[in-house]
Design an enzyme around this catalytic site. Structure first.
Site, mmCIF file in Angstrom:
data_model
loop_
_atom_site.group_PDB
_atom_site.id
_atom_site.type_symbol
_atom_site.label_atom_id
_atom_site.label_comp_id
_atom_site.label_asym_id
_atom_site.label_seq_id
_atom_site.Cartn_x
_atom_site.Cartn_y
_atom_site.Cartn_z
ATOM 1 N N TYR A 155 12.618 52.949 30.018
ATOM 2 C CA TYR A 155 11.347 52.896 30.885
ATOM 3 C C TYR A 155 10.747 54.117 30.483
ATOM 4 O O TYR A 155 9.429 54.395 30.512
ATOM 5 C CB TYR A 155 11.587 52.165 32.268
ATOM 6 N N LYS A 159 6.838 54.929 28.980
ATOM 7 C CA LYS A 159 5.793 55.196 29.824
ATOM 8 C C LYS A 159 5.103 56.541 29.366
ATOM 9 O O LYS A 159 3.942 57.066 29.512
ATOM 10 C CB LYS A 159 6.042 55.098 31.417
#
Length: 247
Positions: A155, A159
């Protein structure tokens, strides 16, 4: 502040931050295309809430991990509304796990939706925006992409990748009156965070200087700022909506 006459596409708009973004853009007068991957009922609820404010709104199903689906999504929005002025790349998934035990397919799934999905949608939308000589692209990053978080390597990578994607695209598209910016939320009160155990929730709050979680509407207003004319001379930037977590 008005988005009258503007058309916005919000990916992952069925719930949480995505729904709040749809509602905020609708409140400002934009027509809203609500994209969803699987939860048609939730997307319809978002559409109905937008329509209740007097805005045009419609659901569009597409899995943004597919480049063909992204092309078809943008084309469908153009056919329905005639143009596309604002793209909000909000669709995202998590597959949390420690680096030592994380599965490759989970890492791929997170990057396919969170990073490649934004790339595919930008690629499709930019062709249209270049012809219009107008566009506002807002990508959803995260405080995790700025400072990392244990158990979220995939993640965090997705991002953080959003930030590089945003800055490079901003330089490519600026001459065509297209801005590309990112919003990086921190710990935001949503259905997903509401299910956290109290101990985990308190540990997260301890890292926030403002000592409270954020609200989805606070993120939505930051997104709307980049979509408004007030943000017309801002591009390639990241705005943290995190109560000071990333400081």
């Amino acid at each position: 502040m008005s988005m009258e006459g503007k058309v916005a596409l919000v990916t992952g708009g069925s719930r949480g931050i995505g729904r709040a973004v749809c509602l905020e853009l609708a409140r400002r007068g934009a027509a809203v295309a609500v994209n969803y991957a699987g939860n048609a009922q939730a997307a319809l609820e978002t559409v109905q809430a937008c329509q209740a404010m007097g805005a045009q709104a419609e659901c569009f199903q597409a899995d943004v991990a597919s480049p063909a689906a992204c092309e078809e999504l943008v084309q469908a929005v153009k056919e329905r509304f005639g143009r596309l002025d604002i793209l909000v790349n909000n669709a995202g998934v998590t597959r949390d796990g420690l680096l030592m035990t994380a599965k490759e397919e989970d890492f791929d799934a997170v990057l396919d939706t969170n990073l490649k999905g934004a790339y595919f949608c930008m690629k499709a939308a930019s062709k249209l925006m270049i012809r219009q000589r107008y566009g506002r692209i807002i990508n959803m990053s995260s405080v995790v992409g700025l400072r990392g978080n244990p158990g979220q390597t995939g993640y965090a990578a997705s991002k953080a990748g959003i930030l590089g994607l945003t800055r490079a695209a901003a330089k490519e598209l600026a001459a065509r009156n297209i801005t590309v910016n990112a919003v990086a939320p921190g710990f935001i009160e949503t259905d997903m965070t509401a299910s956290l155990p109290e101990k985990a929730r308190q540990a997260m709050l301890d890292t926030i200087p403002m000592a409270r979680p954020g609200q989805a509407g606070e993120v939505a207003r930051a997104v709307a700022f980049f979509g408004e004319e007030e943000g017309a001379y801002i591009t390639g930037q990241v705005l943290c909506v995190d109560g000071g977590m990333a400081v």
